[in-house]
Every structure is written in structure tokens, then in C-alpha cells.
Design an enzyme around this catalytic site. Structure first.
Site, PDB file in Angstrom:
ATOM      1  N   TYR A  74      29.625  39.436  39.885  1.00 53.11           N
ATOM      2  CA  TYR A  74      29.595  38.217  40.651  1.00 53.11           C
ATOM      3  C   TYR A  74      27.708  38.090  41.630  1.00 53.11           C
ATOM      4  CZ  TYR A  74      32.781  36.190  37.641  1.00 53.11           C
ATOM      5  OH  TYR A  74      34.257  35.637  36.099  1.00 53.11           O
ATOM      6  N   LYS A 107      37.434  48.231  31.518  1.00 53.59           N
ATOM      7  CA  LYS A 107      37.106  48.391  30.264  1.00 53.59           C
ATOM      8  C   LYS A 107      36.211  49.658  30.417  1.00 53.59           C
ATOM      9  CE  LYS A 107      37.138  46.607  26.059  1.00 53.59           C
ATOM     10  NZ  LYS A 107      38.053  47.091  25.598  1.00 53.59           N
ATOM     11  N   ASP A 129      41.599  43.829  27.920  1.00 50.88           N
ATOM     12  CA  ASP A 129      42.355  42.786  26.669  1.00 50.88           C
ATOM     13  C   ASP A 129      43.329  43.384  26.323  1.00 50.88           C
ATOM     14  OD1 ASP A 129      41.062  46.030  26.501  1.00 50.88           O
ATOM     15  OD2 ASP A 129      39.875  45.585  24.085  1.00 50.88           O
ATOM     16  N   ASP A 138      39.085  36.689  37.222  1.00 49.18           N
ATOM     17  CA  ASP A 138      38.446  35.258  36.952  1.00 49.18           C
ATOM     18  C   ASP A 138      39.328  35.569  36.301  1.00 49.18           C
ATOM     19  OD1 ASP A 138      37.722  33.105  37.944  1.00 49.18           O
ATOM     20  OD2 ASP A 138      35.566  33.908  37.144  1.00 49.18           O
ATOM     21  N   ASP A 145      43.616  32.993  35.015  1.00 48.21           N
ATOM     22  CA  ASP A 145      43.715  32.023  34.175  1.00 48.21           C
ATOM     23  C   ASP A 145      44.443  31.717  33.774  1.00 48.21           C
ATOM     24  OD1 ASP A 145      41.768  30.532  35.396  1.00 48.21           O
ATOM     25  OD2 ASP A 145      40.925  29.087  34.068  1.00 48.21           O
TER      26      ASP A 145
END
Ligand SMILES: NC(=O)c1ccc[n+]([C@@H]2O[C@H](COP(=O)([O-])OP(=O)(O)OC[C@H]3O[C@@H](n4cnc5c(N)ncnc54)[C@H](O)[C@@H]3O)[C@@H](O)[C@H]2O)c1
Length: 351
Positions: A139, A190, A223, A247, A251
Site C-alpha cells: 500500500y 505467504k 490462505d 485488510d 473483512d
């Protein structure tokens, strides 16, 4: 008698766009009802101001916030009339990056079993905190395009990870676990495919974790974490991860606690002016209809009061929100029939 202005905590209030302009007034009303000794000042930063005079952040705006205020309460930014989203980027990412608010803290707590979409899950089963690195990663807007608009176009988005940036968010995670009496810190990355950034996170997590022998260290690929958050949320305590993964997973985590309408967050740099905001965005289709849930904003306000060491007032707000959910005095997204204002009124009156 109320406290003199000079002794009150100073709060900058920036409702922003869309439903931010509806939920933040509810949070302000609830703060006032709590009796917290604060002085709140409104700022009109957002799409309307940008469209009026092209200002996103006034000159020295960030320095003013840092020097003149103890905390910032923010709604959300994003307006379909500003296609570039430049104002949102300059205001919100500007505050996070330029004020170096490196820890995005997102508590995920289920307030009532009825709010969880999973079967047989009780409030005690969903109670963890996600810490998202807030100033680095993909970002940072580093990268570029080459041969744009041609069949040979190349787009590069860089993932910035510094030793200092990773270390301070990981340490924040262990400190938070210690402070809240939590037993485990999980780092998600990851690193199986993103070896360079992941390698740094792995090494720092191990080294910092060794300084906290009473707290268990755990690792998951992000994941797999998504799968386990849904299958068995009760195993989580503190999760620390990078900007983009944080981020995304918050959610998903918000869905476990009843949706975006009830999820609070903070953007912290310990010892500095810090920022508090609901996790949700400006939800343009909901704006102006008095249907947005104000609970995410109100719980963010309670987090802010805790940060300002106004714990009794924060506790009163949290208790009133819990009661509103128990009694279904809520907006429709979580099963009630009230409007945004009426839900805010109920919570304020309960306090
Ligand atoms: N922190 C921020 O300022 C922030 C965060 C996310 C998105 N945005 C911006 O907001 C705009 C809309 O983005 P989006 O639609 O992806 O995300 P959003 O969070 O605004 O809305 C997504 C959906 O979540 C639900 N929702 C969100 N807030 C709610 C509330 N208070 N009460 C009830 N339901 C609620 C609604 O169903 C809504 O359609 C975009 O411009 C985006 O860039 C801003």
C-alpha cells in the site's frame, strides 16, 4: 460541574463521506452521553470539501492534528463523484502513513450468538485481535507501469517490508498479548511463495517472540488462516500480519462478529496522536437513508476513550452497545428495526 476545557482530552472529529457523516454523529452523541471529559472539534475533510475547493488536507493539516489533538475519530472516505479517490488516499492513507500510525488494531469480538453466521458459535468462541501493519507493504504506492495501454504493458506493485516496520508491529502483538492476558500470537504470511518478505517476517517473529517466553508462537499461511477462521475461530488470540493480508482477513473476521456495521478499529502509534474508525467504508448506496449501523463507529469511540485512559466511560459505552444488541434495539443489518439515529439515541439514552 464539567471539567475545564484545558484539562479535557482533545479529539478531532472527521466524519468524511457517505455513511461516515451519519454514523460519526451517533458516536459523538454517545461520547457526550458517557460524560467523558473531552473537547471535540469537527473537520470537514472529505469529498464535499474537495469538490468545493480542491482541498484534501489543508497545509500543515497532519502536523496540526499531531500537535493540537490527543486522538482523531474518523468515519470513512470514498465518493462516486471523485473517481480517482484522491481525497480518500490523501486524507486517510495520509494520516496513517505521515503520522506513522503503524498498528492497525482490529478486535474481533462476537457480542451475541445471533450475530454470527456460523452454527453453534457463542460469544466466547470469537474473541481475538488482528494487528495489521499499517505503513508498509503493497500500500506504499511504490511501483510503476511501462508501455501503458499497449499489448506489452507491464505493471509493477512493490511490496515494501522493512526490518524496523516488521519488528515494531510484531512487538506490538506480543505486548498486546501480555497486556490483555492472551496466550498466543499467530503470524500469518505467504512465505512459501513470497520468500524474501516472508523470510524477514519469519525471522523477526521468531527473534521477537523469544523475548516473550510465556506467550506461544504460531504460524499459518494466510490462505490456511482464512479456512481456520471460519472452521474454528475459537483457537485465535492475537493475529499479526502485513498490510494487505490484514485488510482482507479483517473483512472475513468482521463477518464472524455480525458484519462490517459492527466492527471497530484503531490506528495506533503508542504515545502519539492516534486514529479511531469503523472498519467499514462510506457505503454510498446506504448514504443519506438513515439505515447504516452506527455500532462500528460507536465501539471505535469506546476504543478511543480507552486509549485516552477514560476506561470507565469506555466501559459504559461498551455495556450499552451490548444491551442494545441483546434487546434488538439495532439497525436492520443485525436484525433490528431502528434507523441510524434512533439506534444511536437508544445507546446514548441507555448510558
Ligand atoms: N476506511 C475507509 O474510509 C474505507 C474502507 C473501505 C472502503 N472505503 C471506501 O468506501 C466506498 C465503498 O466501499 P465498499 O462498498 O467496498 O465497502 P463498504 O464498507 O463501504 O460497504 C460494503 C458493504 O458492507 C455493508 N456495510 C458497510 N458498512 C455498514 C454499516 N455501517 N451498516 C450496515 N452495513 C454496512 C453494506 O452491505 C455495504 O454495501 C469506496 O469508495 C471505498 O473505497 C473506505
Amino acid at each position: 460541574m464539567s471539567a475545564p476545557i484545558s484539562s479535557r482530552k482533545r479529539i478531532a472529529v472527521i466524519p468524511g463521506d457517505g455513511i461516515g457523516k451519519e454514523v460519526i454523529p451517533q458516536a459523538v452523541k454517545v461520547i457526550q452521553a458517557s460524560g467523558a471529559p473531552v473537547h471535540m472539534t469537527d473537520f470537514d475533510w472529505g469529498a464535499d470539501r474537495y469538490l468545493r475547493d480542491q482541498t484534501t488536507v489543508p497545509p500543515d493539516g497532519f502536523a496540526m492534528l499531531a500537535h493540537d489533538f490527543d486522538a482523531i475519530l474518523v468515519g470513512a472516505f470514498g465518493d462516486p463523484r471523485v473517481k480517482t479517490n484522491i481525497h480518500a488516499k490523501e486524507i486517510l492513507l495520509g494520516m496513517r502513513f505521515k503520522m506513522d500510525l503503524y498498528a492497525n488494531v482490529r478486535p474481533v469480538r462476537l457480542l451475541d450468538a445471533a450475530l454470527c453466521p456460523l452454527k453453534g458459535v457463542e460469544p466466547k468462541d470469537v474473541d481475538f485481535v488482528v494487528l495489521r501493519e499499517n505503513t508498509e507493504g503493497v500500500y506504499t504506492d511504490a511501483g510503476g507501469v511501462f508501455k501503458q495501454g499497449t499489448p506489452d504493458e507491464i505493471a509493477i506493485q512493490e511490496d515494501i517490508n522493512t526490518r524496523k516496520g516488521v519488528e515494531r508491529i510484531v512487538r506490538f502483538g506480543f505486548e498486546l498479548a501480555r497486556k490483555q492476558g492472551r496466550k498466543k500470537v499467530l503470524m500469518a504470511d505467504k512465505s512459501n511463495v513470497m520468500r524474501y518478505a516472508g523470510g524477514l517476517w519469519q525471522r523477526v517473529f521468531r527473534q521477537v517472540g523469544e523475548e516473550y517466553p510465556g506467550i506461544e508462537r504460531q504460524h499459518m499461511f494466510v490462505d490456511a488462516l482464512c479456512l481456520h477462521l471460519v472452521r474454528e475461530p475459537r483457537q485465535f488470540d492475537v493475529i499479526v500480519t502485513n498490510n494487505m493480508f490484514g485488510d482482507i482477513i479483517t473483512d472475513l473476521a468482521a463477518a464472524l462478529q455480525g458484519g462490517l456495521g459492527v466492527a471497530p478499529s484503531s490506528n495506533i502509534h503508542p504515545g502519539r496522536t492516534s486514529l479511531f474508525e469503523p472498519v467499514h467504508g462510506s457505503a454510498p448506496p446506504f448514504a443519506g437513508k438513515n439505515i447504516a449501523n452506527p455500532v462500528g463507529a460507536i465501539l471505535s469511540a469506546a476504543m478511543m476513550l480507552e486509549f485516552l485512559e477514560l476506561n470507565a466511560e469506555a466501559e459504559r459505552i461498551n455495556a450499552a452497545v451490548l444491551e442494545s444488541i441483546r434487546q434488538k434495539k439495532t439497525t436492520q443489518d443485525i436484525g433490528g428495526t431502528l434507523g441510524t439515529r434512533e439506534a444511536g439515541d437508544w445507546i446514548a439514552a441507555r448510558i
